[in-house]
Design a protein around this motif. Structure first.
Motif, PDB file in Angstrom:
ATOM      1  N   ASN A  53       0.742  -1.378  -0.001  1.00 14.06           N
ATOM      2  CA  ASN A  53      -0.057   0.126  -0.076  1.00 14.06           C
ATOM      3  C   ASN A  53       0.905   1.462   0.148  1.00 14.06           C
ATOM      4  O   ASN A  53       0.387   2.382  -0.514  1.00 14.06           O
ATOM      5  N   CYS A  54       2.035   1.236   0.420  1.00 15.16           N
ATOM      6  CA  CYS A  54       2.867   2.426   0.876  1.00 15.16           C
ATOM      7  C   CYS A  54       3.990   2.672   0.002  1.00 15.16           C
ATOM      8  O   CYS A  54       4.335   3.755  -0.280  1.00 15.16           O
ATOM      9  N   ALA A  55       4.683   1.658  -0.543  1.00 15.68           N
ATOM     10  CA  ALA A  55       6.018   1.600  -0.961  1.00 15.68           C
ATOM     11  C   ALA A  55       6.012   2.063  -2.481  1.00 15.68           C
ATOM     12  O   ALA A  55       7.136   2.646  -2.910  1.00 15.68           O
ATOM     13  N   ALA A  56       5.146   2.127  -3.205  1.00 15.23           N
ATOM     14  CA  ALA A  56       4.844   2.696  -4.632  1.00 15.23           C
ATOM     15  C   ALA A  56       5.105   4.249  -4.623  1.00 15.23           C
ATOM     16  O   ALA A  56       6.032   4.685  -5.384  1.00 15.23           O
ATOM     17  N   CYS A  57       4.734   4.954  -3.386  1.00 14.96           N
ATOM     18  CA  CYS A  57       4.996   6.333  -3.125  1.00 14.96           C
ATOM     19  C   CYS A  57       6.156   6.572  -2.309  1.00 14.96           C
ATOM     20  O   CYS A  57       7.028   7.535  -2.387  1.00 14.96           O
ATOM     21  N   HIS A  58       6.382   5.837  -1.307  1.00 19.71           N
ATOM     22  CA  HIS A  58       7.335   6.119  -0.187  1.00 19.71           C
ATOM     23  C   HIS A  58       8.598   5.132  -0.298  1.00 19.71           C
ATOM     24  O   HIS A  58       9.619   5.543   0.445  1.00 19.71           O
ATOM     25  N   LEU A  62      11.541   3.425   2.495  1.00 14.46           N
ATOM     26  CA  LEU A  62      11.066   4.504   3.425  1.00 14.46           C
ATOM     27  C   LEU A  62      11.281   5.810   2.869  1.00 14.46           C
ATOM     28  O   LEU A  62      10.993   6.859   3.501  1.00 14.46           O
ATOM     29  N   ALA A  63      12.258   6.037   1.897  1.00 20.62           N
ATOM     30  CA  ALA A  63      12.943   7.327   1.558  1.00 20.62           C
ATOM     31  C   ALA A  63      12.430   7.719   0.183  1.00 20.62           C
ATOM     32  O   ALA A  63      13.091   8.437  -0.345  1.00 20.62           O
ATOM     33  N   GLY A  64      11.310   7.361  -0.120  1.00 20.62           N
ATOM     34  CA  GLY A  64      10.746   7.547  -1.470  1.00 20.62           C
ATOM     35  C   GLY A  64      10.380   8.974  -1.844  1.00 20.62           C
ATOM     36  O   GLY A  64      10.556   9.836  -0.866  1.00 20.62           O
ATOM     37  N   GLY A  65       9.978   9.339  -2.964  1.00 18.00           N
ATOM     38  CA  GLY A  65       9.875  10.557  -3.562  1.00 18.00           C
ATOM     39  C   GLY A  65       8.716  11.392  -2.837  1.00 18.00           C
ATOM     40  O   GLY A  65       8.847  12.427  -2.860  1.00 18.00           O
ATOM     41  N   ALA A  66       7.619  10.922  -2.489  1.00 15.75           N
ATOM     42  CA  ALA A  66       6.452  11.612  -2.125  1.00 15.75           C
ATOM     43  C   ALA A  66       6.581  11.967  -0.497  1.00 15.75           C
ATOM     44  O   ALA A  66       6.130  13.147  -0.311  1.00 15.75           O
ATOM     45  N   ALA A  67       7.204  11.317   0.061  1.00 16.97           N
ATOM     46  CA  ALA A  67       7.725  11.689   1.386  1.00 16.97           C
ATOM     47  C   ALA A  67       8.731  10.612   2.026  1.00 16.97           C
ATOM     48  O   ALA A  67       8.354   9.537   2.083  1.00 16.97           O
ATOM     49  N   ASN A  68       9.572  11.124   2.676  1.00 12.02           N
ATOM     50  CA  ASN A  68      10.565  10.365   3.370  1.00 12.02           C
ATOM     51  C   ASN A  68       9.977  10.065   4.796  1.00 12.02           C
ATOM     52  O   ASN A  68       9.865  10.980   5.594  1.00 12.02           O
ATOM     53  N   LEU A  69       9.977   8.816   5.077  1.00 12.94           N
ATOM     54  CA  LEU A  69       9.212   8.265   6.265  1.00 12.94           C
ATOM     55  C   LEU A  69      10.305   7.525   7.130  1.00 12.94           C
ATOM     56  O   LEU A  69      10.197   6.986   7.989  1.00 12.94           O
ATOM     57  N   LYS A  89      -3.812  12.973   4.032  1.00 14.93           N
ATOM     58  CA  LYS A  89      -3.219  14.219   4.661  1.00 14.93           C
ATOM     59  C   LYS A  89      -3.431  15.191   3.362  1.00 14.93           C
ATOM     60  O   LYS A  89      -2.886  14.842   2.097  1.00 14.93           O
ATOM     61  N   GLU A  90      -3.980  16.469   3.499  1.00 15.82           N
ATOM     62  CA  GLU A  90      -3.767  17.262   2.564  1.00 15.82           C
ATOM     63  C   GLU A  90      -2.375  17.558   2.082  1.00 15.82           C
ATOM     64  O   GLU A  90      -1.445  17.498   2.678  1.00 15.82           O
ATOM     65  N   GLY A  91      -2.291  17.474   0.756  1.00 18.93           N
ATOM     66  CA  GLY A  91      -0.999  17.525  -0.167  1.00 18.93           C
ATOM     67  C   GLY A  91      -0.610  16.379  -0.843  1.00 18.93           C
ATOM     68  O   GLY A  91       0.286  16.360  -1.236  1.00 18.93           O
ATOM     69  N   GLY A  92      -1.227  15.443  -0.772  1.00 17.98           N
ATOM     70  CA  GLY A  92      -0.972  14.022  -1.602  1.00 17.98           C
ATOM     71  C   GLY A  92      -1.209  12.807  -0.945  1.00 17.98           C
ATOM     72  O   GLY A  92      -1.402  11.604  -1.652  1.00 17.98           O
TER      73      GLY A  92
END
Length: 116
Positions: A53-58, A62-69, A89-92
């Motif tokens: 669910n998350c890896a495509a963006c993050h 955990l250091a992906g382009g959408a937000a670094n987690l 969350k607002e912003g994507g």
């Protein structure tokens, strides 16, 4: 011939019976000296939810382009992370309510909260 076959079968049952008898280990992770597991199964389940669910963006790391987690736990609590996961969350960041269960969201939030 029948006696020979019966003897072979009986001997096989005895040998196989002697080999078994122990309970198989539960594959929930390694066991420490106190007999407790390290939670390996839980960690892999959370990682599977993240990967699905998350890896495509993050990103897988955990250091992906959408937000670094990688240090998200120093910014948000587990409860705040669960709210963001479920409601977006607002912003994507899209809402995942209905895509993952409440329990999966909590496990994922707890896992991410440890990233500091």
């Amino acid at each position: 011939m029948k006696k020979w076959l019966v003897a072979i079968l009986f001997g096989s049952v005895l040998v196989l019976g002697a080999c078994g008898g122990e309970d198989e280990a539960d594959d929930n992770g390694a066991t420490n000296d106190a007999g407790q597991t390290d939670g390996g199964e839980t960690a892999s389940a959370v990682e599977e939810v993240y990967e699905s669910n998350c890896a495509a963006c993050h990103g897988a790391d955990l250091a992906g382009g959408a937000a670094n987690l990688t240090a998200i736990g120093s910014k948000y609590t587990s409860d705040e992370l669960k709210d963001i996961i479920l409601n977006g969350k607002e912003g994507g960041m899209p809402a995942f309510e209905g895509r993952i269960s409440d329990a999966e969201a909590q496990d994922l939030a707890d896992w991410l909260a440890e990233k500091k």
